[in-house]
Design an enzyme around this catalytic site. Structure first.
Site, PDB file in Angstrom:
ATOM      1  N   CYS A  65       0.713  -1.321  -0.030  1.00  0.00           N
ATOM      2  CA  CYS A  65      -0.017   0.038  -0.104  1.00  0.00           C
ATOM      3  C   CYS A  65       1.151   1.148  -0.123  1.00  0.00           C
ATOM      4  O   CYS A  65       1.567   1.531   0.882  1.00  0.00           O
ATOM      5  CB  CYS A  65      -0.869  -0.057   1.250  1.00  0.00           C
ATOM      6  SG  CYS A  65      -1.765   1.577   1.551  1.00  0.00           S
ATOM      7  N   CYS A  68      -0.080   3.966   2.686  1.00  0.00           N
ATOM      8  CA  CYS A  68       0.605   3.304   4.204  1.00  0.00           C
ATOM      9  C   CYS A  68       1.913   3.752   4.139  1.00  0.00           C
ATOM     10  O   CYS A  68       2.567   3.993   5.267  1.00  0.00           O
ATOM     11  CB  CYS A  68       0.189   1.791   4.154  1.00  0.00           C
ATOM     12  SG  CYS A  68      -1.440   1.097   3.965  1.00  0.00           S
TER      13      CYS A  68
END
Length: 145
Positions: A65, A68
């Protein structure tokens, strides 16, 4: 669960900080608060996060991600700014599917503020650093009341 070695930003001493424990970690030399940043998974999330005496910021993330990876440094910076008041617990949702399902994580990153295991705030998606800081401060304030 092995203790982490964390260098005190004030005096430079290396301290061993366990992932689980009561109270607030402090430097053994200068006695200033040390940021409590740990990883947890399905097997130890309850012990590491839900039984914490500090407010917990749970970062449910995934290695693939992009947002993230972008928000992670800001989370660590905010955890350092709130050392002694906040515990940052990082959970890789790919490695912890039960924890992810329990909190109905549908997007990553998902951030949870926990007070004694109870969710007091939730944020899906990355936030800019200043907005993240304000969100965390509101969560810490809500836990004090």
């Amino acid at each position: 669960m092995e203790p982490q070695k964390i260098r005190c930003e004030h005096c430079g001493r290396v301290n061993r900080i366990p992932p689980v424990g009561e109270g607030r970690p402090t430097c053994g030399q200068c006695h200033r608060p040390i940021p409590w940043i740990v990883e947890a998974g399905d097997a130890d999330f309850a012990e590491v996060a839900e039984k914490s005496s500090l407010v917990v910021l749970a970062d449910l993330w995934a290695p693939w991600c992009g947002p993230c990876r972008m928000v992670s440094p800001a989370l660590e910076k905010v955890a350092k700014e709130h050392a002694g008041r906040l515990k940052l617990v990082k959970v890789n949702v790919d490695a912890a599917p039960k924890t992810s399902q329990r909190f109905t994580v549908q997007a990553v990153p998902t951030l949870l503020m926990l007070d004694k295991g109870r969710v007091i705030a939730r944020q899906a998606g990355a936030l800019p650093e200043q907005a993240l800081r304000e969100w965390v401060e509101q969560g810490i304030g809500a836990s004090a009341s």
